[in-house]
Scaffold this active site. Structure first.
Site, PDB file in Angstrom:
ATOM      1  N   ASP A  17       0.842  -1.206   0.000  1.00 37.73           N
ATOM      2  CA  ASP A  17       0.000   0.000   0.000  1.00 37.73           C
ATOM      3  C   ASP A  17       0.872   1.250   0.000  1.00 37.73           C
ATOM      4  O   ASP A  17       1.963   1.248   0.575  1.00 37.73           O
ATOM      5  CB  ASP A  17      -0.912  -0.023   1.241  1.00 37.73           C
ATOM      6  N   ASN A  65     -10.368  -3.413  -5.865  1.00 41.58           N
ATOM      7  CA  ASN A  65      -9.578  -2.459  -6.659  1.00 41.58           C
ATOM      8  C   ASN A  65     -10.175  -2.196  -8.034  1.00 41.58           C
ATOM      9  O   ASN A  65      -9.826  -1.207  -8.691  1.00 41.58           O
ATOM     10  CB  ASN A  65      -8.121  -2.923  -6.805  1.00 41.58           C
TER      11      ASN A  65
HETATM   12  C1  FPP Z   1      -1.681  -0.036  -3.370  1.00 42.95           C
HETATM   13  O1  FPP Z   1      -1.201   1.282  -3.443  1.00 42.95           O
HETATM   14  C2  FPP Z   1      -1.202  -0.812  -4.462  1.00 42.95           C
HETATM   15  C3  FPP Z   1      -1.950  -1.415  -5.406  1.00 42.95           C
HETATM   16  C4  FPP Z   1      -3.410  -1.379  -5.497  1.00 42.95           C
HETATM   17  C5  FPP Z   1      -1.300  -2.162  -6.480  1.00 42.95           C
HETATM   18  C6  FPP Z   1      -0.091  -2.940  -6.092  1.00 42.95           C
HETATM   19  C7  FPP Z   1       0.707  -3.083  -7.288  1.00 42.95           C
HETATM   20  C8  FPP Z   1       2.024  -3.147  -7.411  1.00 42.95           C
HETATM   21  C9  FPP Z   1       3.011  -3.241  -6.314  1.00 42.95           C
HETATM   22  C10 FPP Z   1       2.612  -3.070  -8.730  1.00 42.95           C
HETATM   23  C11 FPP Z   1       2.410  -4.198  -9.606  1.00 42.95           C
HETATM   24  C12 FPP Z   1       2.821  -5.496  -9.084  1.00 42.95           C
HETATM   25  C13 FPP Z   1       3.252  -6.505  -9.837  1.00 42.95           C
HETATM   26  C14 FPP Z   1       3.282  -7.859  -9.295  1.00 42.95           C
HETATM   27  C15 FPP Z   1       3.687  -6.295 -11.198  1.00 42.95           C
HETATM   28  P1  FPP Z   1      -2.274   2.414  -3.602  1.00 42.95           P
HETATM   29  O2  FPP Z   1      -2.482   2.688  -5.041  1.00 42.95           O
HETATM   30  O3  FPP Z   1      -3.493   2.017  -2.834  1.00 42.95           O
HETATM   31  O4  FPP Z   1      -1.572   3.614  -2.905  1.00 42.95           O
HETATM   32  P2  FPP Z   1      -2.326   4.799  -2.154  1.00 42.95           P
HETATM   33  O5  FPP Z   1      -3.063   4.187  -0.991  1.00 42.95           O
HETATM   34  O6  FPP Z   1      -1.194   5.666  -1.719  1.00 42.95           O
HETATM   35  O7  FPP Z   1      -3.225   5.464  -3.142  1.00 42.95           O
END
Ligand code: FPP
Length: 243
Positions: A17, A65
């Site tokens: 996150d 998501n």
């Molecule tokens: C949460 O951060 C992250 C995600 C919803 C996606 C996780 C994805 C990756 C680490 C990249 C892709 C992975 C692979 C395996 C290729 P957020 O977007 O919720 O962050 P925020 O809370 O700061 O908005």
């Protein structure tokens, strides 16, 4: 850090996150944050497995998501495809087995194809398991398990009276051990529908660090913290009692 003096958890879960906020804090687009997160994830995965962790479960996309903008969902799906295509040979060579947990519905055939290729290329590997939770929800996993159980009961493959805590996990997306340590980056204190069955007695490590900035040092810190925890599983640890 010298891992010889640490208690190594068998199964570590990471709720990834803070990619978006990491990018926004740098006046960059959220996409750049996800890209940086993906890069960090790959490094961290190898590091964790090299330290003796047997299973690493990574929450990279929840069923919820899909509520994000089409632009962000499309970006993430493409990032999965390109990253998996790039890294499958590395995982294969490093003896790491890759599995996926989640529902296939709503994923494009291209994403499913890359996931299948990755699983196929690494299926005989024995050096550790990386479980990508993609289009994953803890409630969905339990519901899907109940459906499979019901089918087996109807087909007389399973007698419902034989169902117990050892047999139930075999109906989950993957038959994995309980999570010993759950790490959540990004400063929130919740589990967000992640691996509900496996988390029953997990130790939690929450950190405000946004995922792209969560490096080896802080991973070591989480393992050090875990080493100091007194795990009692609902009982009493007599070894640690003074009287
Ligand atoms: C949460 O951060 C992250 C995600 C919803 C996606 C996780 C994805 C990756 C680490 C990249 C892709 C992975 C692979 C395996 C290729 P957020 O977007 O919720 O962050 P925020 O809370 O700061 O908005």
């Amino acid at each position: 850090m010298d891992y010889n003096n640490l208690k190594i958890p068998d199964h570590v879960g990471i709720i990834v996150d803070g990619n978006g906020r990491w990018a926004e804090a740098r006046k960059l687009s959220r996409s750049i944050g996800h890209k940086a997160g993906a890069k960090n994830l790959e490094k961290l995965t190898r590091y964790a497995i090299s330290k003796g962790i047997k299973v690493l479960s990574l929450y990279v996309f929840s069923t919820e998501n899909f509520k994000r903008s089409k632009e962000e969902v499309d970006y993430l799906m493409n990032l999965f495809i390109t990253t998996f295509k790039k890294s499958n040979k590395k995982y294969a060579k490093e003896n790491i087995k890759v599995v996926f947990s989640g529902r296939e519905d709503r994923l494009s055939s291209d994403v499913i194809k890359t996931m299948n290729e990755m699983m196929e290329m690494t299926k005989n590997n024995t050096g550790g398991i990386v479980n990508f939770c993609l289009n994953y929800g803890g409630h969905s996993e339990l519901i899907d398990a109940c459906k499979k159980i019901s089918q087996d009961v109807n087909n007389k493959v399973l007698d419902i009276d034989d169902l117990n805590e050892e047999i139930f996990p075999k109906y989950l997306y993957n038959d994995l051990p309980p999570i010993d340590l759950l790490i959540r980056t990004g400063g929130e204190y919740r589990i967000s529908n992640f691996m509900l069955w496996h988390l029953s007695y997990a130790e939690f490590y929450f950190t405000p660090t946004y995922f792209p900035g969560f490096g080896y040092d802080e991973f070591d810190q989480a393992i050090l913290d875990y080493t100091k925890r007194d795990r009692r599983f609902g009982g009493i640890n007599y070894e640690n009692k003074n009287n």
